[in-house]
Write an enzyme that holds these catalytic residues in place. Structure first.
Site, short mmCIF file in Angstrom:
data_model
loop_
_atom_site.label_atom_id
_atom_site.label_comp_id
_atom_site.label_asym_id
_atom_site.label_seq_id
_atom_site.Cartn_x
_atom_site.Cartn_y
_atom_site.Cartn_z
N ASN A 91 -14.27 1.22 0.33
CA ASN A 91 -13.45 1.01 1.52
C ASN A 91 -11.98 1.09 1.13
O ASN A 91 -11.36 0.10 0.72
CB ASN A 91 -13.77 -0.34 2.16
CG ASN A 91 -15.16 -0.34 2.76
OD1 ASN A 91 -15.39 0.25 3.82
ND2 ASN A 91 -16.11 -0.94 2.05
N GLU A 92 -11.46 2.28 1.23
CA GLU A 92 -10.09 2.55 0.81
C GLU A 92 -9.10 1.94 1.80
O GLU A 92 -9.48 1.51 2.89
CB GLU A 92 -9.88 4.07 0.71
CG GLU A 92 -10.79 4.75 -0.31
CD GLU A 92 -10.45 4.41 -1.77
OE1 GLU A 92 -9.70 3.45 -2.03
OE2 GLU A 92 -10.95 5.12 -2.65
N PRO A 93 -7.80 1.88 1.43
CA PRO A 93 -6.80 1.30 2.33
C PRO A 93 -6.91 1.89 3.74
O PRO A 93 -7.09 3.10 3.89
CB PRO A 93 -5.48 1.70 1.67
CG PRO A 93 -5.81 1.79 0.22
CD PRO A 93 -7.21 2.32 0.16
N THR A 149 -8.15 6.49 -6.58
CA THR A 149 -9.54 6.29 -6.94
C THR A 149 -10.09 7.53 -7.64
O THR A 149 -10.79 7.44 -8.65
CB THR A 149 -10.38 5.99 -5.68
OG1 THR A 149 -9.82 4.83 -5.06
CG2 THR A 149 -11.83 5.75 -5.99
#
Ligand code: F6R
Length: 635
Positions: A153-155, A172
């Protein structure tokens, strides 16, 4: 009120922390089992949970922990990726856990990286349904990315997001680049459980180890709840906790500025930390800090206990000024000038010095200037390269060098048939190699040889005789993949043999714990075991051990016990030595967490250390290499 918004436990090291978390998981499995209920675990991959899985496997083998009643759901998987690929999380979970315990295959769930693009949406919804049907997650284990991601769950990921296909953040992908042998090979997407899926677990434990995680941990635990840092949502979970080693906890207020939270026991180390913090915060030299500066910054207690301010300033200034020495191996009496201080290390001169370098270039990257000094001063300097470093050599370089060897052997008529055989083998191997596929032993040998040659060339620049270079090629590294074996007897035996052969007065080793794949960490661990074996040897008792930092980071100025200044000429010479590691250039193609070339990082870091010393009002040098004294026996 504590600034920590999630209960946070800090352990001395990753091993201890991993054992504690594994014990919690084992207790849960047993408790659910005793109620006749299944235990539903959410699992993570990556470097961080490996120790937890190792301990769970041990508990299964030695203490009868059964996984027969356990159902698992993994957080995520790259997309697209086949389950047998080296980097697939399916493979990871088999290798680290599932192949070694009695879990039922039908109870294992890991997102499938092969589902067709048109089916991903439905597939993700079905994954959510499967979790619900299993009764929801009893326990979710998490790591954290440097972007603050949990799962992938990236920014920007919303609090109520659910399992879905997402695009990986650039940071990432860079962090994963060496796993995939190059940024281009890293998949651009992944299937991940959402933040909402994770928060629905009845209990959540986030693990983080290593100083590279310290800044994001501070944000996640103490910062605002925000979609910019997905892990910060754990602050809103009723039963979430964070488990850290001391290095990952370093930026939390209770470690960085504990005096802001309440009374502290002032010792020399903490006073130095507070004074340097204050000077840096106000951008003032130490000797110019005033009573008001201390009071306004919350350091009244220090002034009351140890003041007046000026005395504190002078003590810290003196102590730090004494860390600076251009004579890392000590200064012989005959060379002393008026005003030079006497140090215990001056007693033996010249010294036998043994430098341990995890990869074949860490010696010059971290302490090239110090090596130049030690050689100039006439010490007997040995360098031991702990691993072959073959993993970080490009295929094209291997081909190029084997062609050279073939031409060389033809021209000088040295068994050219054999050289031709090896060269053909290499060509053949590398032509059919898929990205990320393992190299054959021959290819690995050639790559290791390339690095040996570079290490010799670099050592020559520093004035070190090549006969004192030792290429240990420790077996724990030789897996052919990024993941290493735990160091064992064979590794320790090699280290002990060398220590006893050299019987050094002084040892330098990499104390860098940020290395993303843990090679430095494992090298230090192996050394620690070796020191344990030689601790009764007469030579060892008088031996000084200094830790340097690897390529990624320098010691904080307040922690340095020895600061070796580099002259402008030393800086150029050090750069030249680093340039000899030609196979390590073009990091942009084989990137780590930082896009700069190694020589740039080393130089910036050394100049930055000098700038800090200057700003603290200590001395103005071109560059500084820093060391921390290590008492192996105490650690
Ligand atoms: C892995 C995962 C990721 C990792 C994170 C940290 O399943 O979901 O969030 O936990 O990227 O990775 P490491 O542990 O390799 O530093």
């Amino acid at each position: 009120m504590s600034p920590e918004h999630v209960p946070t436990r800090v352990f001395a090291d990753a091993e201890e922390a991993s054992r504690a978390v594994a014990a919690d998981i084992a207790a849960l499995i047993r408790e659910r089992g005793s109620l006749g209920r299944a235990c539903v675990l959410g699992l993570a991959t990556g470097a961080t949970p490996i120790g937890v899985y190792g301990e769970l496997v041990r508990l299964h083998r030695e203490e009868g922990l059964s996984f027969a009643g356990v159902t698992t759901f993994n957080l995520d998987e790259y997309y697209p990726i086949a389950p047998d690929e080296l980097q697939s999380y399916h493979r990871f979970m088999r290798e680290h856990l599932f192949d070694h315990v009695d879990i039922r295959p039908e109870n294992v769930h890991i997102p499938d990286g092969t589902v067709g693009a048109d089916r991903v949406h439905d597939y993700a919804a079905a994954y959510e349904d499967a979790i619900a049907e299993a009764g929801g997650l009893d326990f979710q284990l998490l790591g954290i990315g440097r972007t603050g991601h949990i799962g992938f769950n990236e920014p920007g990921s919303a609090r109520d997001s659910r399992t879905r296909l997402i695009t990986l953040d650039r940071v990432t992908r860079r962090d994963a680049a060496s796993d995939f042998f190059g940024l281009e090979q890293v998949p651009r997407r992944a299937i991940t459980m959402g933040v909402g899926t994770i928060l629905a677990a009845r209990r959540v434990v986030l693990l983080a180890f290593g100083e590279h995680k310290a800044p994001i941990i501070a944000q996640a635990v103490e910062g605002p709840v925000t979609a910019r840092v997905a892990a910060s949502f754990l602050q809103q979970h009723a039963n979430a906790s964070v488990v850290l080693d001391v290095t990952a906890a370093a930026d939390l207020t209770r470690f960085r500025t504990p005096w802001l939270l309440g009374p502290v026991a002032w010792d020399d180390g903490l006073i130095r930390q507070a004074v340097v913090w204050l000077a840096r915060k106000l951008d003032k030299p130490i000797l110019k800090l005033t009573e008001e500066d201390y009071n306004e910054a919350g350091l009244q207690d220090l002034v009351a206990a140890r003041g007046p301010a000026y005395d504190i300033n002078v003590d810290v200034f003196r102590e730090m000024a004494e860390t600076i020495t251009g004579w890392p191996g000590g200064k012989p009496r005959a060379m002393k000038r008026p005003g030079d201080i006497d140090r215990p290390t001056d007693a033996v001169f010249p010294k036998r010095v043994l430098v341990f370098s995890p990869h074949p270039d860490d010696d010059v990257l971290a302490m090239g200037g110090t090596l130049i000094r030690l050689a100039e001063h006439g010490h007997e300097v040995h360098v031991a390269y702990q691993t072959s470093g073959n993993l970080a050599v490009f295929d094209a370089d291997a081909v190029r060098f084997s062609e050279f060897a073939l031409d060389f052997s033809r021209i000088f008529a040295i068994q050219p048939e054999e050289a031709a055989r090896i060269e053909r083998h290499l060509e053949e191997q590398l032509r059919h190699k898929r990205p990320g596929q393992l190299d054959s032993p021959e290819v690995r040998r050639v790559k290791a040889l390339i690095r040996r040659g570079e290490a010799r060339a670099a050592a020559r620049v520093c004035g070190l005789p090549v006969e004192r270079l030792h290429f240990l090629e420790l077996p724990f590294y030789e897996t052919g993949t990024v993941r290493k074996l735990p160091p064992g007897e064979a590794d320790v035996a090699k280290l002990v043999a060398l220590l006893r052969e050299v019987q050094p007065h002084q040892i330098y080793a990499a104390g860098d714990l940020t290395d993303p794949h843990g090679t430095h960490r494992l090298c230090l661990h192996a050394l620690r075991m070796a020191f344990e074996r030689v601790r009764e040897d007469a030579w060892y008792r008088g031996c000084e051990i200094w830790l340097y930092r690897g390529a990624w980071q320098e010691w904080e100025p307040e922690r340095m016990d020895m600061a070796v200044p580099l002259s402008p000429a030393d800086v150029v010479k050090k750069r030249d030595a680093i340039f000899k590691h030609q196979s390590q250039k073009d990091r942009a193609m084989f990137p780590g967490p930082d896009e700069r070339e190694f020589w740039q990082r080393a130089e910036v870091r050394n100049r930055e250390a000098a700038r800090l010393y200057d700003r603290l009002g200590l001395a103005e040098y071109e560059a500084i290499e820093g060391f921390v004294r290590w008492k192996a026996a105490e650690s």
